[in-house]
Scaffold this active site. Structure first.
Site, PDB file in Angstrom:
ATOM      1  N   CYS A  18       0.858  -1.193  -0.010  1.00  0.00           N
ATOM      2  CA  CYS A  18       0.137  -0.087   0.089  1.00  0.00           C
ATOM      3  C   CYS A  18       0.886   1.394  -0.023  1.00  0.00           C
ATOM      4  O   CYS A  18       1.209   1.894   1.024  1.00  0.00           O
ATOM      5  CB  CYS A  18      -0.830  -0.039   1.264  1.00  0.00           C
ATOM      6  SG  CYS A  18      -1.854  -1.579   1.563  1.00  0.00           S
ATOM      7  N   ALA A  19       1.534   1.518  -1.024  1.00  0.00           N
ATOM      8  CA  ALA A  19       2.587   2.310  -1.177  1.00  0.00           C
ATOM      9  C   ALA A  19       2.555   3.983  -1.363  1.00  0.00           C
ATOM     10  O   ALA A  19       3.388   4.485  -0.585  1.00  0.00           O
ATOM     11  CB  ALA A  19       3.440   1.894  -2.474  1.00  0.00           C
ATOM     12  N   PRO A  42       2.001   7.788  -0.170  1.00  0.00           N
ATOM     13  CA  PRO A  42       2.354   8.615  -1.027  1.00  0.00           C
ATOM     14  C   PRO A  42       3.975   8.394  -1.399  1.00  0.00           C
ATOM     15  O   PRO A  42       4.398   8.932  -2.221  1.00  0.00           O
ATOM     16  CB  PRO A  42       2.657   9.900  -0.187  1.00  0.00           C
ATOM     17  CG  PRO A  42       2.602   9.549   1.046  1.00  0.00           C
ATOM     18  CD  PRO A  42       1.771   8.310   1.336  1.00  0.00           C
ATOM     19  N   GLY A  43       4.708   7.249  -0.894  1.00  0.00           N
ATOM     20  CA  GLY A  43       6.056   6.819  -1.313  1.00  0.00           C
ATOM     21  C   GLY A  43       7.290   6.952  -0.441  1.00  0.00           C
ATOM     22  O   GLY A  43       8.333   6.698  -0.703  1.00  0.00           O
ATOM     23  N   ASN A  44       7.091   7.634   0.830  1.00  0.00           N
ATOM     24  CA  ASN A  44       8.194   7.980   1.664  1.00  0.00           C
ATOM     25  C   ASN A  44       8.623   6.703   2.093  1.00  0.00           C
ATOM     26  O   ASN A  44      10.038   6.390   2.218  1.00  0.00           O
ATOM     27  CB  ASN A  44       7.777   8.623   2.661  1.00  0.00           C
ATOM     28  CG  ASN A  44       7.399  10.100   2.570  1.00  0.00           C
ATOM     29  OD1 ASN A  44       8.184  10.749   1.553  1.00  0.00           O
ATOM     30  ND2 ASN A  44       7.026  10.878   3.418  1.00  0.00           N
ATOM     31  N   ARG A  80      -2.615   9.628  -6.557  1.00  0.00           N
ATOM     32  CA  ARG A  80      -1.504   9.131  -5.622  1.00  0.00           C
ATOM     33  C   ARG A  80      -0.348   8.631  -6.266  1.00  0.00           C
ATOM     34  O   ARG A  80       0.794   8.878  -6.019  1.00  0.00           O
ATOM     35  CB  ARG A  80      -2.178   8.442  -4.564  1.00  0.00           C
ATOM     36  CG  ARG A  80      -3.024   9.368  -3.530  1.00  0.00           C
ATOM     37  CD  ARG A  80      -4.009   8.481  -2.712  1.00  0.00           C
ATOM     38  NE  ARG A  80      -3.237   7.571  -1.855  1.00  0.00           N
ATOM     39  CZ  ARG A  80      -2.683   7.670  -0.760  1.00  0.00           C
ATOM     40  NH1 ARG A  80      -2.909   8.815  -0.233  1.00  0.00           N
ATOM     41  NH2 ARG A  80      -2.160   6.738  -0.098  1.00  0.00           N
ATOM     42  N   CYS A 109      -0.691   3.671  11.267  1.00  0.00           N
ATOM     43  CA  CYS A 109      -0.515   4.997  12.110  1.00  0.00           C
ATOM     44  C   CYS A 109      -1.725   4.994  12.877  1.00  0.00           C
ATOM     45  O   CYS A 109      -2.445   5.957  13.093  1.00  0.00           O
ATOM     46  CB  CYS A 109      -0.545   6.134  11.190  1.00  0.00           C
ATOM     47  SG  CYS A 109      -1.721   6.121   9.955  1.00  0.00           S
ATOM     48  N   ASP A 152       1.655  -1.489   4.935  1.00  0.00           N
ATOM     49  CA  ASP A 152       1.079  -0.486   5.427  1.00  0.00           C
ATOM     50  C   ASP A 152      -0.432  -0.177   5.248  1.00  0.00           C
ATOM     51  O   ASP A 152      -0.575   0.777   4.612  1.00  0.00           O
ATOM     52  CB  ASP A 152       2.015   0.922   5.564  1.00  0.00           C
ATOM     53  CG  ASP A 152       1.622   1.920   6.453  1.00  0.00           C
ATOM     54  OD1 ASP A 152       1.887   1.629   7.844  1.00  0.00           O
ATOM     55  OD2 ASP A 152       1.271   2.983   6.038  1.00  0.00           O
TER      56      ASP A 152
END
Length: 368
Positions: free
Chosen positions: A138-139, A141-143, A167, A261, A209
């Site tokens: 579930c990538a 925004p990519g951080n 996104r 989170c 995530d």
């Protein structure tokens, strides 16, 4: 400014929903405790630079470097133009709250990533070796994806999935700016991916995530809307159990990090416990970062292997991380820490006794 009209419309809708007429009435009641001011965390992007060069750059900009932090409390006392190296993560610099780097040359060039410390834990603990094939399920925004690429040193392959086209487009731009090269983006529901497809036959690591309640984000408005109801939590947990079970079905998988989170037990310990029970003895929890002060809730044996993060105890957003490892002959001899994490906790990166025993066994087999 480009989104001013949309933002004003959303603000108007919010006031209608809350039955208020003034913007001020949307704020938290005076009795509510204010959200803690978290430090500004800056992850050095090692695909483009190194920690030492980043430190030198900031020193030339007038910042005072205070060395490596010795405690979480030390991070909370930062002020002015002073900064520290984080005590847990070797590529994370810590600045006073609200330090703005959005116009800083290192940020605009992709040499640094503005990322909360808790959000840096998943890739750091997954710790795939260079050359590994990794899925970021579930990538966007990519951080975390760019962090995985930095751990891999751009050697190997990352498969990143997300359903939202916009996104993914934003993520592609961010990854390119960060210097990530070995990645493949897919606008696809990870649950629809066939684990036995030949292109994923070498996937040994997965970062998962999934969508969650976001209840750990201290920037959320402290209103009833921010607290998920029982029905929503039940639906989220069911989805999280499903996607975690799916991720564990990849044949070559060795390690998986599950993170949210969220601070809700239903989305964290309960999900991990249910899936581990479902898997039987196929996977186990790895006890990560023993020096981390905030552990998983003691809801089942081994839950203390998981990590929790919170504004009060770790000076981060609220977060949960669990590292699952495949059991068997290979896993039985594994160190209880991921490679990168183990090295960061030992001066000089001395070899673990277990690793040394593995080397001796390999030499003996070679002689035979």
């Amino acid at each position: 400014r480009r989104h001013r009209a949309r933002l004003r419309a959303e603000l108007a809708r919010l006031k209608v929903r809350r039955r208020v007429s003034r913007d001020e009435e949307l704020l938290a009641p005076a009795a509510a405790a204010p959200a803690p001011a978290l430090p500004r965390y800056v992850r050095v992007n090692t695909l483009k630079t190194c920690v030492e060069d980043a430190i030198d750059f900031f020193k030339r900009q007038g910042y005072s470097y205070l060395g490596k932090a010795a405690s979480v409390e030390e991070l909370s006392s930062l002020s002015g133009k002073k900064f520290l190296l984080d005590l847990h993560l070797p590529e994370l610099l810590v600045f006073p709250p609200q330090t703005d780097f959005h116009n800083n040359q290192l940020y605009t060039s992709g040499h640094i990533i503005l990322q909360d410390k808790a959000s840096c834990l998943p890739a750091f603990l997954l710790s795939p070796a260079a050359g590994s094939h990794v899925i970021d399920a579930c990538a966007a925004p990519g951080n975390k994806t760019s962090h995985v690429a930095a751990v891999l040193k751009n050697k190997g392959q990352i498969f990143a999935f997300d359903l939202d086209t916009k996104r993914l487009a934003t993520m592609n731009t961010m990854l390119m700016r960060a210097g990530v090269t070995s990645f493949e983006l897919a606008q696809q529901d990870f649950l629809s991916v066939d684990p036995r497809a030949s292109k994923y036959s070498k996937v040994t690591h997965i970062l998962l995530d999934p969508s969650c309640s976001g209840s750990g984000m201290v920037t959320r408005l402290p209103t009833a809307e921010a607290a998920p109801g029982a029905e929503r939590l039940q639906a989220l947990a069911a989805f999280q159990r499903r996607i975690l079970s799916h991720a564990l079905s990849f044949p070559a998988l060795q390690r998986l990090v599950y993170s949210t989170c969220s601070v809700q037990q239903e989305e964290n310990e309960d999900v991990v416990q249910a899936v581990l029970q479902e898997q039987g003895s196929a996977f186990r929890l790895v006890n990560v970062l023993p020096s981390w002060p905030c552990r998983g809730l003691a809801t089942f044996p081994g839950a203390e292997c998981c990590l929790r993060a919170s504004p009060a105890e770790t000076l981060t957003q609220g977060f949960f991380v669990a590292l699952l490892e495949r059991c068997g002959e290979e896993a039985a001899a594994c160190s209880p820490l991921p490679t990168a994490a183990a090295r960061s906790l030992q001066p000089g990166g001395e070899e673990q006794p277990e690793a040394a025993r593995k080397k001796r066994r390999k030499k003996q087999r070679g002689k035979e």
